[in-house]
Design an enzyme around this catalytic site. Structure first.
Site, PDB file in Angstrom:
ATOM      1  N   HIS A  85      -6.090  21.631  30.092  1.00 26.66           N
ATOM      2  CA  HIS A  85      -7.543  21.685  30.258  1.00 26.66           C
ATOM      3  C   HIS A  85      -8.198  22.557  29.188  1.00 26.66           C
ATOM      4  O   HIS A  85      -9.238  22.197  28.630  1.00 26.66           O
ATOM      5  CB  HIS A  85      -7.886  22.230  31.643  1.00 26.66           C
ATOM      6  CG  HIS A  85      -7.701  21.251  32.753  1.00 26.66           C
ATOM      7  ND1 HIS A  85      -7.960  21.541  34.072  1.00 26.66           N
ATOM      8  CD2 HIS A  85      -7.291  19.956  32.745  1.00 26.66           C
ATOM      9  CE1 HIS A  85      -7.717  20.498  34.826  1.00 26.66           C
ATOM     10  NE2 HIS A  85      -7.294  19.521  34.048  1.00 26.66           N
ATOM     11  N   TYR A 105     -15.457  21.139  37.522  1.00 22.21           N
ATOM     12  CA  TYR A 105     -14.707  21.027  38.771  1.00 22.21           C
ATOM     13  C   TYR A 105     -15.604  20.554  39.923  1.00 22.21           C
ATOM     14  O   TYR A 105     -15.139  19.878  40.841  1.00 22.21           O
ATOM     15  CB  TYR A 105     -14.046  22.352  39.114  1.00 22.21           C
ATOM     16  CG  TYR A 105     -12.798  22.599  38.300  1.00 22.21           C
ATOM     17  CD1 TYR A 105     -11.562  22.153  38.730  1.00 22.21           C
ATOM     18  CD2 TYR A 105     -12.861  23.266  37.074  1.00 22.21           C
ATOM     19  CE1 TYR A 105     -10.409  22.360  37.979  1.00 22.21           C
ATOM     20  CE2 TYR A 105     -11.723  23.481  36.317  1.00 22.21           C
ATOM     21  CZ  TYR A 105     -10.502  23.026  36.774  1.00 22.21           C
ATOM     22  OH  TYR A 105      -9.368  23.223  36.011  1.00 22.21           O
ATOM     23  N   GLU A 142      -7.643  29.230  33.383  1.00 23.14           N
ATOM     24  CA  GLU A 142      -8.312  28.781  32.163  1.00 23.14           C
ATOM     25  C   GLU A 142      -9.218  29.864  31.605  1.00 23.14           C
ATOM     26  O   GLU A 142      -9.294  30.057  30.374  1.00 23.14           O
ATOM     27  CB  GLU A 142      -9.068  27.482  32.455  1.00 23.14           C
ATOM     28  CG  GLU A 142      -8.121  26.311  32.687  1.00 23.14           C
ATOM     29  CD  GLU A 142      -8.702  25.213  33.564  1.00 23.14           C
ATOM     30  OE1 GLU A 142      -9.949  25.119  33.677  1.00 23.14           O
ATOM     31  OE2 GLU A 142      -7.915  24.450  34.149  1.00 23.14           O
ATOM     32  N   TYR A 202       0.796  23.690  21.118  1.00 18.66           N
ATOM     33  CA  TYR A 202       0.201  22.480  20.547  1.00 18.66           C
ATOM     34  C   TYR A 202      -1.290  22.675  20.331  1.00 18.66           C
ATOM     35  O   TYR A 202      -1.888  23.649  20.813  1.00 18.66           O
ATOM     36  CB  TYR A 202       0.445  21.274  21.470  1.00 18.66           C
ATOM     37  CG  TYR A 202      -0.085  21.432  22.871  1.00 18.66           C
ATOM     38  CD1 TYR A 202      -1.443  21.259  23.175  1.00 18.66           C
ATOM     39  CD2 TYR A 202       0.770  21.748  23.923  1.00 18.66           C
ATOM     40  CE1 TYR A 202      -1.920  21.408  24.459  1.00 18.66           C
ATOM     41  CE2 TYR A 202       0.301  21.902  25.224  1.00 18.66           C
ATOM     42  CZ  TYR A 202      -1.052  21.731  25.484  1.00 18.66           C
ATOM     43  OH  TYR A 202      -1.531  21.880  26.767  1.00 18.66           O
ATOM     44  N   ARG A 258      -6.130  13.804  21.530  1.00 25.06           N
ATOM     45  CA  ARG A 258      -4.699  13.795  21.802  1.00 25.06           C
ATOM     46  C   ARG A 258      -4.110  15.146  21.419  1.00 25.06           C
ATOM     47  O   ARG A 258      -4.677  15.887  20.606  1.00 25.06           O
ATOM     48  CB  ARG A 258      -3.986  12.676  21.010  1.00 25.06           C
ATOM     49  CG  ARG A 258      -4.490  11.269  21.302  1.00 25.06           C
ATOM     50  CD  ARG A 258      -4.197  10.807  22.718  1.00 25.06           C
ATOM     51  NE  ARG A 258      -4.604   9.410  22.897  1.00 25.06           N
ATOM     52  CZ  ARG A 258      -5.810   9.031  23.312  1.00 25.06           C
ATOM     53  NH1 ARG A 258      -6.740   9.947  23.573  1.00 25.06           N
ATOM     54  NH2 ARG A 258      -6.094   7.752  23.456  1.00 25.06           N
ATOM     55  N   GLY A 306      13.175  11.838  20.179  1.00 24.30           N
ATOM     56  CA  GLY A 306      12.020  11.232  19.529  1.00 24.30           C
ATOM     57  C   GLY A 306      11.118  12.273  18.896  1.00 24.30           C
ATOM     58  O   GLY A 306      11.577  13.260  18.313  1.00 24.30           O
ATOM     59  N   PRO A 331      -0.313  12.576  30.640  1.00 25.13           N
ATOM     60  CA  PRO A 331      -0.232  12.920  32.056  1.00 25.13           C
ATOM     61  C   PRO A 331       1.189  13.306  32.449  1.00 25.13           C
ATOM     62  O   PRO A 331       2.153  12.689  32.031  1.00 25.13           O
ATOM     63  CB  PRO A 331      -0.643  11.604  32.756  1.00 25.13           C
ATOM     64  CG  PRO A 331      -1.394  10.836  31.733  1.00 25.13           C
ATOM     65  CD  PRO A 331      -0.771  11.196  30.418  1.00 25.13           C
TER      66      PRO A 331
END
Length: 383
Positions: A88, A98, A140, A191, A206, A267, A376
């Site tokens: 998030h 929310y 968060e 990431y 993404r 991968g 997900p």
């Protein structure tokens, strides 16, 4: 913790709600996007929506959270909530959203379950929702504070300083901030989100792992061509172009102990492992490392040469590769592991499930096995 009255109500209705959650979540998203089409266009992954992956992941997380509240009230689902909170934050989600979700989720629950949603049932599940939501909001807020960011203000313009074709369907981009400021710190394994404007005007987001050590003056991401965003990056982005990138997030990060490590990937899941290995090399780590990678073939293995180089620079590191066209699937039962190993997994969900099962069978505690899911998290949804 749920109130005693709500605990009994949720326990009694969990089978009914759980049995209908597969109907509730798609209806929820339909209602949400009808009222807020900008969320589908510019925030949610519409590919995952079309495939049904996001509704299944939401259903799994709600069911898992409610079950834990009634069956194990003394335990907090920390790993699940941390993973969601980091995702998030990387999207710039804020507290106000929310309430929007609550409105449409409960409308969907009432529509699917009808008269079964008595005031008592509605109040109990409302309590479940806000317990989960408030935990996520707090997590968060802490992530934004630690990053020195205002809630939701996670985006920055970055310039592509280099592009390298790793395999036929994977390309790496090196990035620097467009304003000339330092790229900023992150933890090995984290990431970033990348927002891309598509030809139809949608702004789709993404996540891509940072595949270098944190102390370098550039970031690097590696993108496998497997959807509309990656195809856009492959087809249109080159050196000198600017892209919109988030602050780094993610909870699959190296601990700071000296415990031995298993870094197992398949991968494009190799990317956070390459970043971790680069960090270990650059910091002169003497931790024992076992690196494992599986891929369809040697030609499909992104960063293969770099993996060999990095493990070769770590004292006592062991490297194991499996290529499906030659060796079959990764088999961790055949890998020598040190005692007290800490395992980090990243790759397709079937690979991570199989790897985790093999590690548990070998006596590695569940608390010592960590994993990263992009998109997900269908682990909880049973998919």
């Amino acid at each position: 913790m749920l109130s005693p009255q709500s605990t009994e109500t949720v326990r009694a209705t969990l089978p009914a709600v759980g049995g209908a959650i597969g109907e509730i979540t798609p209806l929820f998203y339909a209602k949400l996007f009808a009222a807020h089409p900008e969320l589908e266009r510019d925030l949610f992954n519409r590919g995952n929506q079309a495939a049904g992956d996001q509704p299944r992941a939401l259903a799994g997380s709600i069911a898992a959270y409610a079950t834990m509240l009634v069956e194990h009230p003394e335990v907090r689902p920390g790993a699940m909530l941390a993973r969601i909170a980091h995702k998030h934050a990387s999207l710039g989600v804020t507290e106000a959203q929310y309430q929007v979700v609550h409105t449409h989720l409960f409308a969907a629950i009432v529509e699917v379950l009808g008269a079964a949603v008595t005031p008592e049932v509605a109040a109990a599940w409302d309590e479940v929702y806000w317990l989960m939501a408030n935990e996520l909001i707090a997590l968060e807020a802490k992530l934004y504070q630690e990053a020195g960011l205002e809630p939701g203000d996670v985006w920055q313009s970055m310039t592509v300083t280099g592009r390298r074709q790793e395999t036929a369907d994977a390309v790496s981009f090196t990035l620097r901030r467009t304003d000339g400021e330092p790229v900023g710190a992150f933890r090995p394994g984290q990431y970033v989100s990348v927002a891309v404007l598509l030809p139809d005007g949608a702004r789709q987001i993404r996540q891509y792992s940072l595949s270098t050590a944190p102390d370098r003056d550039e970031w690097r991401i590696t993108v496998k061509r497997d959807g509309e965003v990656s195809a856009q990056l492959h087809g249109t982005v080159g050196e000198g172009d600017r892209i919109e990138v988030s602050h780094p997030f993610g909870d699959l990060v190296l601990d700071e102990s000296e415990a031995p490590l298993l870094l197992a990937s398949a991968g494009i899941g190799c990317t956070p492992m390459i970043g971790m290995l680069d960090h270990l090399v650059r910091t002169g780590s003497e931790r024992r490392v076992v690196a494992v990678h599986g891929d369809r073939s040697a030609a499909d293995h992104a960063h293969a040469a770099e993996l060999t180089t990095l493990t070769g620079e770590l004292p006592g590191a062991a490297l194991h590769r499996w290529y499906e066209d030659r060796d079959g699937l990764v088999d961790l039962t055949a890998v020598e592991l040190p005692a007290d190993v800490r395992a980090y997994l990243c790759g397709p969900l079937p690979f991570m499930r199989a790897a985790r099962a093999q590690l548990l069978e070998r006596g590695v505690p569940a608390t010592a096995i960590h994993y990263e899911v992009f998109g997900p998290d269908l682990w909880l949804a049973g998919s």
